[in-house]
Design a protein around this motif. Sequence first.
Motif, PDB file in Angstrom:
ATOM      1  N   PRO A 108      23.651  46.928  38.606  1.00 43.78           N
ATOM      2  CA  PRO A 108      25.025  47.421  38.748  1.00 43.78           C
ATOM      3  C   PRO A 108      25.065  48.938  38.930  1.00 43.78           C
ATOM      4  N   VAL A 109      26.059  49.387  39.672  1.00 42.68           N
ATOM      5  CA  VAL A 109      26.278  50.813  39.878  1.00 42.68           C
ATOM      6  C   VAL A 109      27.094  51.373  38.714  1.00 42.68           C
ATOM      7  N   ARG A 110      28.068  50.586  38.250  1.00 40.29           N
ATOM      8  CA  ARG A 110      28.870  51.001  37.096  1.00 40.29           C
ATOM      9  C   ARG A 110      29.639  49.808  36.539  1.00 40.29           C
ATOM     10  N   LEU A 111      30.314  50.047  35.421  1.00 35.85           N
ATOM     11  CA  LEU A 111      31.172  49.057  34.773  1.00 35.85           C
ATOM     12  C   LEU A 111      32.586  49.617  34.752  1.00 35.85           C
ATOM     13  N   ASP A 112      33.580  48.724  34.822  1.00 34.54           N
ATOM     14  CA  ASP A 112      34.969  49.169  34.733  1.00 34.54           C
ATOM     15  C   ASP A 112      35.797  48.065  34.072  1.00 34.54           C
ATOM     16  N   ARG A 113      36.439  48.405  32.958  1.00 34.92           N
ATOM     17  CA  ARG A 113      37.307  47.468  32.234  1.00 34.92           C
ATOM     18  C   ARG A 113      38.747  47.839  32.540  1.00 34.92           C
ATOM     19  N   HIS A 114      39.520  46.851  33.053  1.00 44.14           N
ATOM     20  CA  HIS A 114      40.907  47.128  33.420  1.00 44.14           C
ATOM     21  C   HIS A 114      41.773  45.892  33.213  1.00 44.14           C
ATOM     22  N   SER A 115      43.037  46.135  32.970  1.00 43.95           N
ATOM     23  CA  SER A 115      43.994  45.058  32.756  1.00 43.95           C
ATOM     24  C   SER A 115      44.506  44.548  34.100  1.00 43.95           C
ATOM     25  N   THR A 116      44.643  43.220  34.203  1.00 43.54           N
ATOM     26  CA  THR A 116      45.212  42.590  35.396  1.00 43.54           C
ATOM     27  C   THR A 116      46.278  41.596  34.934  1.00 43.54           C
ATOM     28  N   PRO A 117      47.050  41.035  35.851  1.00 41.97           N
ATOM     29  CA  PRO A 117      48.062  40.061  35.440  1.00 41.97           C
ATOM     30  C   PRO A 117      47.489  38.831  34.721  1.00 41.97           C
ATOM     31  N   CYS A 118      46.238  38.456  35.006  1.00 46.47           N
ATOM     32  CA  CYS A 118      45.682  37.252  34.366  1.00 46.47           C
ATOM     33  C   CYS A 118      45.014  37.546  33.028  1.00 46.47           C
ATOM     34  N   ALA A 119      44.421  38.713  32.850  1.00 40.19           N
ATOM     35  CA  ALA A 119      43.714  39.064  31.601  1.00 40.19           C
ATOM     36  C   ALA A 119      42.964  40.372  31.832  1.00 40.19           C
ATOM     37  N   TRP A 120      42.279  40.847  30.797  1.00 34.87           N
ATOM     38  CA  TRP A 120      41.381  41.985  30.966  1.00 34.87           C
ATOM     39  C   TRP A 120      40.220  41.567  31.840  1.00 34.87           C
ATOM     40  N   HIS A 121      39.878  42.403  32.793  1.00 31.25           N
ATOM     41  CA  HIS A 121      38.681  42.186  33.611  1.00 31.25           C
ATOM     42  C   HIS A 121      37.615  43.155  33.142  1.00 31.25           C
ATOM     43  N   LEU A 122      36.459  42.622  32.840  1.00 37.01           N
ATOM     44  CA  LEU A 122      35.286  43.423  32.510  1.00 37.01           C
ATOM     45  C   LEU A 122      34.404  43.354  33.746  1.00 37.01           C
ATOM     46  N   ASP A 123      34.631  44.285  34.651  1.00 40.55           N
ATOM     47  CA  ASP A 123      34.033  44.215  35.976  1.00 40.55           C
ATOM     48  C   ASP A 123      32.639  44.828  35.995  1.00 40.55           C
ATOM     49  N   VAL A 124      31.695  44.077  36.553  1.00 40.34           N
ATOM     50  CA  VAL A 124      30.334  44.551  36.774  1.00 40.34           C
ATOM     51  C   VAL A 124      30.267  44.899  38.260  1.00 40.34           C
ATOM     52  N   GLN A 125      30.103  46.187  38.554  1.00 41.20           N
ATOM     53  CA  GLN A 125      30.260  46.689  39.906  1.00 41.20           C
ATOM     54  C   GLN A 125      28.927  47.044  40.564  1.00 41.20           C
ATOM     55  N   TYR A 126      28.730  46.490  41.745  1.00 41.59           N
ATOM     56  CA  TYR A 126      27.542  46.723  42.554  1.00 41.59           C
ATOM     57  C   TYR A 126      27.957  47.464  43.826  1.00 41.59           C
ATOM     58  N   ALA A 127      26.994  47.784  44.656  1.00 42.13           N
ATOM     59  CA  ALA A 127      27.251  48.333  45.989  1.00 42.13           C
ATOM     60  C   ALA A 127      26.437  47.515  46.978  1.00 42.13           C
ATOM     61  N   ALA A 128      27.052  47.240  48.132  1.00 43.79           N
ATOM     62  CA  ALA A 128      26.396  46.444  49.170  1.00 43.79           C
ATOM     63  C   ALA A 128      26.414  47.221  50.484  1.00 43.79           C
ATOM     64  N   VAL A 129      25.274  47.282  51.125  1.00 42.31           N
ATOM     65  CA  VAL A 129      25.148  47.983  52.403  1.00 42.31           C
ATOM     66  C   VAL A 129      25.437  47.003  53.534  1.00 42.31           C
TER      67      VAL A 129
END
Length: 172
Positions: A108-129
Amino acid sequence: MSRLHTDAVLVLKGYEDQRELRETYLDHLSAYEDAMWKACTAGHLTASALVVDPEHGRVLLTLHRKMRMWLQMGGHCEPEDRTVAGAALREATEESGIGGLALLPGGPVRLDRHSTPCAWHLDVQYAAVAPAGAVEAISDESLDLRWFPYDEVAGVADESVVRLVERTLARL
């Protein structure tokens, strides 16, 4: 525990940045057997990937239909996903319409936790070329899909996307 849940734990244990947030993710996985699935109303892990075209100095963002924001490609894990990286690559391919994407090595490049209409998202973020000559195709989840030069992202996207671009460029 599902194979995907086990993979998420291993990925996060190997992720060395954002220590406090990483521990939050690991605690969540420990507390909820269904932490990988949208049905987990306490929050769930999601997977995303920023699609980059280093040759032309740009990133592909989607104007998300529900969130009405310019974001990287990503979303909920599915039962057929075997790994978090695989989920991120699947989401990026589906939402960009680009075949042949390749995740940057190193996890993963980074992590980002954010609120959405369905629930908290604990996003595992990658990068794709994106491969040379890639042609994007808008999906049903998007209102728009557009390439932005690196230095224009801050003018259209929120701080989480800007940080993802910065971390991706540092890794490139």
